[in-house]
Design an enzyme around this catalytic site. Structure first.
Site, mmCIF file in Angstrom:
data_model
loop_
_atom_site.group_PDB
_atom_site.id
_atom_site.type_symbol
_atom_site.label_atom_id
_atom_site.label_comp_id
_atom_site.label_asym_id
_atom_site.label_seq_id
_atom_site.Cartn_x
_atom_site.Cartn_y
_atom_site.Cartn_z
ATOM 1 N N ARG A 1 41.888 26.947 41.598
ATOM 2 C CA ARG A 1 42.205 26.441 43.064
ATOM 3 C C ARG A 1 41.167 26.305 44.101
ATOM 4 N NH1 ARG A 1 44.190 32.055 46.058
ATOM 5 N NH2 ARG A 1 43.027 33.436 44.900
ATOM 6 N N SER B 1 46.424 30.256 50.286
ATOM 7 C CA SER B 1 46.377 30.517 48.713
ATOM 8 C C SER B 1 46.064 29.212 47.699
ATOM 9 C CB SER B 1 47.702 31.192 48.393
ATOM 10 O OG SER B 1 48.035 32.353 49.109
ATOM 11 N N GLU C 1 60.256 23.814 49.543
ATOM 12 C CA GLU C 1 59.690 23.022 48.270
ATOM 13 C C GLU C 1 60.406 21.693 47.935
ATOM 14 O OE1 GLU C 1 60.463 26.398 48.311
ATOM 15 O OE2 GLU C 1 58.481 27.093 48.747
ATOM 16 N N PHE D 1 57.141 27.494 42.174
ATOM 17 C CA PHE D 1 57.846 26.651 43.170
ATOM 18 C C PHE D 1 57.793 25.420 43.018
ATOM 19 C CE2 PHE D 1 56.368 30.535 45.412
ATOM 20 C CZ PHE D 1 57.350 31.303 45.249
ATOM 21 N N HIS E 1 48.382 29.216 40.893
ATOM 22 C CA HIS E 1 48.894 30.521 40.474
ATOM 23 C C HIS E 1 49.837 30.170 39.352
ATOM 24 C CE1 HIS E 1 47.298 31.392 44.342
ATOM 25 N NE2 HIS E 1 47.799 32.673 44.344
ATOM 26 N N ASP F 1 51.161 40.020 41.161
ATOM 27 C CA ASP F 1 52.461 39.656 42.063
ATOM 28 C C ASP F 1 53.790 39.781 40.870
ATOM 29 O OD1 ASP F 1 51.833 39.114 44.649
ATOM 30 O OD2 ASP F 1 51.507 37.056 44.370
ATOM 31 N N ARG G 1 44.642 31.148 39.679
ATOM 32 C CA ARG G 1 44.584 31.948 40.984
ATOM 33 C C ARG G 1 42.914 32.488 40.589
ATOM 34 N NH1 ARG G 1 45.321 37.772 41.594
ATOM 35 N NH2 ARG G 1 44.847 38.453 43.517
#
Lengths: 279, 323
Positions: free
Chosen positions: B20, B47, B68, B93, B119, B127, B177
C-alpha cells in the site's frame, strides 16, 4: 414558451410515444409506463435546443450529457435518439433482440448517443456526479442531466450521490425525478413511501423545483432556471402520470413492465394520436 | 535453484515496505506526469496511502466519505470524461460493499477505472474478519473485462501501477497492509498475463501471489537445502493468469501447490486449477484460507494458524512429492 416551439415539442413527444409503443409491441417485453411518463421531458431536452447534443458530432467534448439512471425506461431514450438522428429508426424494431444495438437496458458501448450504461437502479446519479466533477476539472462549461425515477429514490446510493453532489457544489448537475408515483409492486407511497421527496432533496443541499412534468411551460422554466444556478445541484421533481398518453396504461401499475399486444398497440397509437394538447 | 537470469532482477537489499505504501508513493509520482489521473477514496486515504497524492494534488483528489457505492459509480463517470480514476478503499468495501457498482458501472461498460484496494487477506491482522478481504479476488475475477493483479512486493507494485496506467480498461489491484520484504530490484519487469519463474526444479511447482511470494520463496530455499528442488513462480497476474507457464511447469513436475492469502475458493488456487483441469490435469494442492472467515491476531500468528506459513508450505511439499 413560444407557441411554435411548444407545438414542435408536443409533436416530437407524440412521435416518441408512438415509437415507444411500436418498439415495445415488436419486442414483446419491456417497460412502457415509465417511458411514457417522461416522454415530454425527453422531447424538451433533445428538441428545444436547450442542450448541446448533436448526432453529427456524438463525441464532442463540449456536449451536454443526459444519463438515464432509470435505465428500464430506455425505450423513451431510444425513440428520442432515433428521432434526433443518432441512428436509423429501423433499429427500433430490434429492441431487446439478440445482436441489437438496443439492449434491454442502456449500453453506452452499443448505442450511439447513450452516455452511460445503466439499469441497476441508483447508479446513474453517481455516474453523473463523476461526469460533473470531470467536466469541472477541465473547465468544460457543460451540463450533466440525470433522470431518475421516484421508486429509484429508495436506493441508498441515490442519497450517497445527492450528498456528494452538494458537498462538491456541483452546479453543473441537474437531477430530474420522474415522479409518476408507481413502481413494480404498486403505488410508491405503499411500496416504500419516499415522501416528503422534495424536502429530502432540499435537506441534502439541492435547489428543488416541483413541476407538472407534462407541461412544457413548467419544464422550460424549471430547466432554464436549473441551468442558470451554478453554485449547487438542482433537482426537478417532475410530477407525471405513468403511462401518460395511453388511456388504458395511465396510472395502472401492471403497465410498468409489460408490452402491448398488437390489438393494444393499435388502441394505444390511437390514444396517443388523439392526446389533447394544451395551449 | 534460483534461475540464473532471475538473479539480476532480485533485490540484494534487506528492506521491507508494504505494497500500500509503494502504491501511494507511485501514485503521487504518476500524478506529476499525467494531469488526467484523479484519485478517489472513502475516508481511508491515510490507510490506503492515497493521502500522499491528495496532499500533492488536492484538486484531483476526491474524498467520497463512507460511501463506496457512490465512489465506484462516480469513478466510472469520471472515466467517461477521459479521466484516469484510481479508486481506493479496503478490499472488503471495494469488492463486497460496492460489488454491483463495480460490475455494472465499471466492468460492463469496460471503463478505465483502476480499483486499488488495500488491506486484503487475513494478514490485515488485529482488525479481524470484518476487515479481512478473503473473497475479493474471487469476486473481481468473476467479472468479465476485469483484470486482477496481486503484486508481491513494493517493486512489483510500482511496476504494476505503471502497467495498469498504460492499460485502458478496468483493473483490480490487491494490496496489503503489512510490511513485506522487497524481493525485486528496479530491473524487474511486470507484464499483464505473465508470471515470473524465480526458481527452477522438478519435484513440484509452487505458485504464489502477493506477499505470500516472499514466504513461498523462503520455503523453496529451505526445500532446496534438503535437496528438494522446486519450480517457484510468482503469479501476480491472477487474471489473466499465465496459462502457458503453469502448464509448462506442471508437465515437468506433476505436482502443483498454490499459496495465497485468500480463500482457496475463487482466487489464485482456483485460477491454476481451472487452467490445469482443462489443459493438463495434475494434482493441485491449494494453500490459503480454507473456506473460513478470518480472525483477530497478529499477521504472523494468523498466517501460521491458517496454514500458509513457511513451515506449512515446506511440510506440504515434503509430504506430497513422490518418494
Amino acid at each position: 414558451m413560444d407557441s411554435e416551439l411548444k407545438k414542435k415539442l408536443q409533436e416530437k413527444a407524440k412521435i416518441i410515444r408512438q415509437d415507444i409503443i411500436e418498439m415495445l409491441c415488436e419486442a414483446g417485453s419491456g417497460h412502457p409506463g415509465g417511458s411514457l411518463s417522461i416522454a415530454d421531458v425527453f422531447s424538451y431536452l433533445y428538441f428545444s435546443g436547450i442542450l448541446n447534443i448533436n448526432p453529427d458530432n456524438p463525441s464532442d467534448k463540449y456536449r451536454d450529457r443526459v444519463v438515464l439512471s432509470k435505465g428500464h425506461a430506455c425505450p423513451v431514450l431510444y425513440a428520442t435518439l432515433a428521432e434526433k438522428g443518432f441512428f436509423d429508426k429501423s433499429h427500433l424494431k430490434t429492441l431487446r433482440k439478440y445482436g441489437s444495438i438496443l439492449q434491454g437496458h442502456p449500453d453506452m458501448n452499443k448505442t450511439p448517443g447513450v452516455e452511460m450504461t445503466t439499469g441497476s437502479l441508483g447508479q446513474g446519479l453517481s455516474c453523473s456526479v463523476g461526469m460533473a466533477l470531470g467536466a469541472r476539472l477541465d473547465d468544460l462549461n457543460i451540463n450533466i442531466i440525470a433522470i431518475l425515477g421516484d421508486g429509484e429514490c429508495a436506493e441508498g446510493q441515490v442519497w450517497e450521490a445527492a450528498m456528494s453532489a452538494s458537498h462538491y457544489k456541483l452546479g453543473n448537475l441537474v437531477a430530474i425525478v420522474d415522479k409518476n408515483g408507481l413502481q413494480i409492486d404498486g403505488f410508491t407511497k405503499d411500496v416504500m413511501n419516499s415522501e416528503p421527496l422534495a424536502d429530502k432533496w432540499r435537506s441534502f443541499g439541492w435547489e428543488v423545483f416541483e413541476i407538472d412534468g407534462h407541461d412544457f411551460d413548467e419544464i422550460d422554466y424549471s430547466i432554464k432556471s436549473a441551468l442558470s444556478i451554478k453554485d449547487k445541484p438542482v433537482c426537478i421533481i417532475a410530477n407525471t402520470i405513468k403511462g401518460r398518453g395511453v388511456s388504458f396504461m395511465e396510472n395502472v401499475c401492471d403497465w410498468h413492465g409489460k408490452a402491448p399486444s398488437e390489438e393494444e398497440k393499435e388502441k394505444a397509437l390511437c390514444d396517443i394520436c388523439n392526446l389533447k394538447l394544451e395551449d | 535453484m534460483i534461475k540464473q537470469d532471475i538473479k539480476k532482477i532480485l533485490s540484494s537489499e534487506d528492506e521491507k515496505i508494504s505494497t500500500r505504501e509503494a502504491y501511494g508513493r507511485k501514485l503521487a509520482e504518476l500524478g506529476e506526469i499525467d494531469k488526467n489521473i484523479v484519485v478517489l477514496d472513502c475516508d481511508l486515504s491515510k490507510s490506503t496511502r492515497t493521502a500522499i497524492f491528495a496532499k500533492k494534488f488536492p484538486e484531483r483528489f476526491f474524498n467520497f466519505g463512507l460511501a463506496e457505492a457512490n465512489m465506484m459509480s462516480a469513478a466510472a463517470g469520471l472515466a467517461t470524461m477521459g479521466k484516469i480514476p484510481f479508486a481506493s478503499t479496503f478490499g472488503v468495501f471495494a469488492t463486497k460493499r460496492a460489488c454491483d457498482q463495480v460490475s455494472i458501472s465499471i466492468a460492463y461498460p469496460r471503463l478505465n477505472v483502476k480499483i486499488c484496494a488495500t488491506h486484503t487477506g487475513i494478514s490485515v491482522g488485529e482488525d479481524g474478519a470484518t476487515h479481512q478481504a478473503i473473497e475479493d479476488a474471487a469476486i473481481m475475477r468473476s467479472f468479465p473485462n476485469m483484470i486482477v493483479i496481486s503484486p508481491a512486493d513494493g517493486t512489483e507494485t510500482r511496476k504494476v501501477i505503471d502497467e495498469i496506467y498504460k492499460y485502458n480498461g478496468p483493473c483490480y489491484i490487491r494490496l496489503c497492509r503489512g510490511n513485506s520484504p522487497v524481493l525485486f530490484n528496479d530491473n524487474y519487469e511486470f507484464k499483464i498475463g505473465r508470471g515470473v519463474k524465480i526458481m527452477d526444479g522438478d519435484k513440484a511447482t509452487l505458485i504464489s501471489a502477493g506477499f505470500t511470494t516472499s514466504i513461498t520463496l523462503e520455503a523453496a530455499k529451505t526445500l532446496e537445502e534438503e535437496g528438494i528442488e522446486v519450480d517457484m513462480i510468482n503469479m501476480a497476474s491472477i487474471k489473466p493468469v499465465d496459462s502457458e507457464m503453469i502448464i509448462e511447469s506442471a508437465k515437468k513436475t506433476g505436482l502443483v501447490i498454490t499459496v495465497e492469502d485468500h480463500n482457496v475458493i475463487g482466487g489464485l488456487g482456483s485460477a491454476v486449477c481451472e487452467v490445469l483441469s482443462e489443459k493438463y490435469p495434475v494434482r493441485v494442492i491449494r494453500l490459503g484460507v480454507q473456506d473460513k472467515f478470518g480472525s483477530s491476531g497478529s499477521p504472523a500468528e494468523l498466517i501460521k494458524a491458517y496454514g500458509f506459513d513457511k513451515d506449512s508450505i515446506v511440510k506440504t511439499v515434503r509430504e506430497n512429492i513422490p518418494a
